[in-house]
Design a protein around this motif. Structure first.
Motif, short mmCIF file in Angstrom:
data_model
loop_
_atom_site.label_atom_id
_atom_site.label_comp_id
_atom_site.label_asym_id
_atom_site.label_seq_id
_atom_site.Cartn_x
_atom_site.Cartn_y
_atom_site.Cartn_z
N UNK A 69 0.98 -1.26 0.06
CA UNK A 69 -0.06 0.04 -0.06
C UNK A 69 0.99 1.34 0.04
N UNK A 70 1.10 1.95 -1.09
CA UNK A 70 1.93 3.18 -1.15
C UNK A 70 1.32 4.30 -0.16
N UNK A 71 0.19 3.99 0.69
CA UNK A 71 -0.17 4.99 1.53
C UNK A 71 0.55 4.71 2.79
N UNK A 72 1.13 3.63 2.89
CA UNK A 72 1.99 3.35 4.17
C UNK A 72 3.31 3.62 4.20
N UNK A 73 3.77 4.05 2.92
CA UNK A 73 5.46 4.33 3.00
C UNK A 73 5.55 5.67 3.90
N UNK A 74 6.94 5.77 4.05
CA UNK A 74 7.36 6.98 4.97
C UNK A 74 8.77 7.04 4.46
N UNK A 75 8.99 8.25 5.01
CA UNK A 75 10.63 8.74 4.60
C UNK A 75 10.99 9.71 5.66
N UNK A 76 12.42 9.88 5.76
CA UNK A 76 12.98 10.86 6.42
C UNK A 76 14.11 11.42 5.78
N UNK A 77 14.09 12.81 5.92
CA UNK A 77 15.30 13.70 5.32
C UNK A 77 15.08 13.91 3.78
N UNK A 78 16.11 13.94 2.82
CA UNK A 78 15.94 14.36 1.53
C UNK A 78 15.26 13.23 0.65
N UNK A 79 14.08 13.15 0.54
CA UNK A 79 13.43 11.99 0.00
C UNK A 79 12.03 12.63 -0.82
N UNK A 80 11.90 12.16 -2.08
CA UNK A 80 10.34 12.71 -2.63
C UNK A 80 10.17 11.39 -3.64
N UNK A 81 8.63 11.15 -3.79
CA UNK A 81 8.32 10.19 -4.66
C UNK A 81 7.70 9.03 -3.91
N UNK A 82 7.27 7.96 -4.61
CA UNK A 82 6.85 6.77 -3.98
C UNK A 82 7.31 5.58 -5.22
N UNK A 83 7.02 4.47 -4.48
CA UNK A 83 7.70 3.45 -5.38
C UNK A 83 6.88 2.98 -6.59
N UNK A 84 5.64 3.39 -6.55
CA UNK A 84 4.86 3.04 -7.96
C UNK A 84 5.12 3.91 -9.12
N UNK A 85 5.86 5.18 -8.70
CA UNK A 85 6.39 5.85 -9.84
C UNK A 85 7.64 5.77 -9.65
N UNK A 86 8.59 6.87 -9.13
CA UNK A 86 9.80 6.50 -8.52
C UNK A 86 10.10 7.56 -7.40
N UNK A 87 11.39 6.95 -6.87
CA UNK A 87 11.77 7.69 -5.39
C UNK A 87 13.11 8.12 -5.65
N UNK A 88 13.43 9.44 -5.29
CA UNK A 88 14.72 10.21 -5.22
C UNK A 88 15.14 10.34 -4.00
N UNK A 89 16.40 10.12 -3.56
CA UNK A 89 17.04 10.31 -2.48
C UNK A 89 18.18 11.01 -2.67
N UNK A 90 18.45 12.17 -2.00
CA UNK A 90 19.48 13.05 -1.95
C UNK A 90 20.17 13.12 -0.62
N UNK A 91 21.16 13.94 -0.80
CA UNK A 91 22.10 14.06 0.66
C UNK A 91 22.40 15.23 1.10
N UNK A 92 21.28 16.19 1.20
CA UNK A 92 21.31 17.61 1.80
C UNK A 92 21.26 17.24 3.29
N UNK A 93 20.75 16.16 3.81
CA UNK A 93 20.89 15.89 5.14
C UNK A 93 21.73 14.54 5.50
N UNK A 94 22.18 14.47 6.77
CA UNK A 94 23.10 13.28 7.07
C UNK A 94 22.58 12.08 6.72
#
Length: 219
Positions: A69-94
Motif C-alpha cells: 500500500x503506497x499510503x503506508x510508505x514513510x520517509x526521512x530527510x531528503x526524499x521524494x516520490x513513491x515506489x509505484x512511480x519513482x523515489x529520489x533520495x538526495x544527501x542534503x541531510x546526514x
C-alpha cells in the motif's frame, strides 16, 4: 595583466576541484520465494558522508508479485516520490531513508540510478544501502555477510571511482538475490566544467569586444 590573472584563477580552480562525476544504473532482482507471505519493510538508505550535497539515488520500475500500500510508505530527510512511480533520495541531510511496508511474494525488482561524486577533501564518502526489514522496520529479516553487521543486502560507497555495488550474501538460506549491472561507471560532465565553459565563453566574448574596441580606437 588582469586577463592573465583570471586565466590563472580558473586553471587553479579546475585543478583543485573534481571535473567529472560517475553515473551507474543497475537492475536489482531479489528472489524471496522462501519468504513469500512474510510481512516486511523495504529500506532504502542514503547517507551523506562527505558533508557536501552532490549525489542522488533514484529507484524506479518497481515490480513485485507481493502486495503493498503506497499510503503506508514513510520517509526521512531528503526524499521524494513513491515506489509505484519513482523515489529520489538526495544527501542534503546526514541520513535519508525511504521505507515501504509490503507482503513479500516471490520476486522484487527495481532499477537503481545513482551518481558517484566524492569530495577529495572529505574523510568519509556518501553511501547507499538497501535492507529487508521486519514489518515494524525494527530489525533485518535475516543476517548477511555485510561487514558492518547491519545486514544490508547490498551497498555502494560513493568514492568517485565508479566501482559499483558491493553485494552481500545471506548467512542462512532464507533468500537469494542478485544485482545485474545495466550500465556501470559512465563518466558524465561535472558541474564545474560546465560553469567554466560558460564563464570561459563569456570571457572570450569580452576579449573579442575589447579587441574590437581597441582596433576601432586606433583607426
Amino acid at each position: 595583466m588582469r586577463l592573465m590573472l583570471n586565466r590563472y584563477f580558473f586553471i587553479a580552480l579546475a585543478s583543485a576541484t573534481p571535473l567529472t562525476a560517475w553515473s551507474s544504473s543497475f537492475n536489482v532482482n531479489i528472489d524471496t520465494t522462501s519468504l513469500a507471505g512474510t510481512k516486511a519493510t523495504l529500506a532504502f538508505d542514503f547517507i551523506d558522508g562527505d558533508g557536501v550535497a552532490n549525489n542522488t539515488a533514484q529507484i524506479s520500475g518497481f515490480l513485485t508479485d507481493g502486495s503493498f500500500d503506497r499510503g503506508l510508505a514513510s520517509s526521512f530527510g531528503d526524499v521524494s516520490g513513491l515506489l509505484d512511480t519513482s523515489v529520489t533520495l538526495g544527501d542534503s541531510r546526514g541520513f535519508n531513508e525511504f521505507l515501504q511496508p509490503l507482503t513479500l511474494g516471490g520476486i522484487l525488482h527495481f532499477q537503481l540510478q545513482i551518481s558517484d561524486l566524492f569530495d577529495a577533501n572529505a574523510l568519509t564518502p556518501d553511501a547507499f544501502r538497501f535492507y529487508l526489514l521486519d514489518e515494524l522496520a525494527s530489525s533485518p529479516l535475516f543476517s548477511t555477510t555485510d561487514p558492518t553487521d547491519s545486514a544490508a543486502l547490498f551497498s555502494m560507497g560513493l568514492t568517485g571511482d565508479g566501482k559499483g555495488l558491493s553485494v552481500f550474501s545471506s548467512t542462512n538460506p532464507s533468500a537469494v538475490w542478485n544485482v545485474e549491472a545495466t550500465s556501470h561507471g559512465i563518466p558524465v560532465p561535472g558541474t564545474l566544467p560546465l560553469i567554466l565553459t560558460g564563464v570561459g565563453s563569456l570571457a572570450l566574448g569580452r576579449n573579442k569586444r575589447l579587441l574590437a574596441c581597441n582596433q576601432q580606437a586606433s583607426l
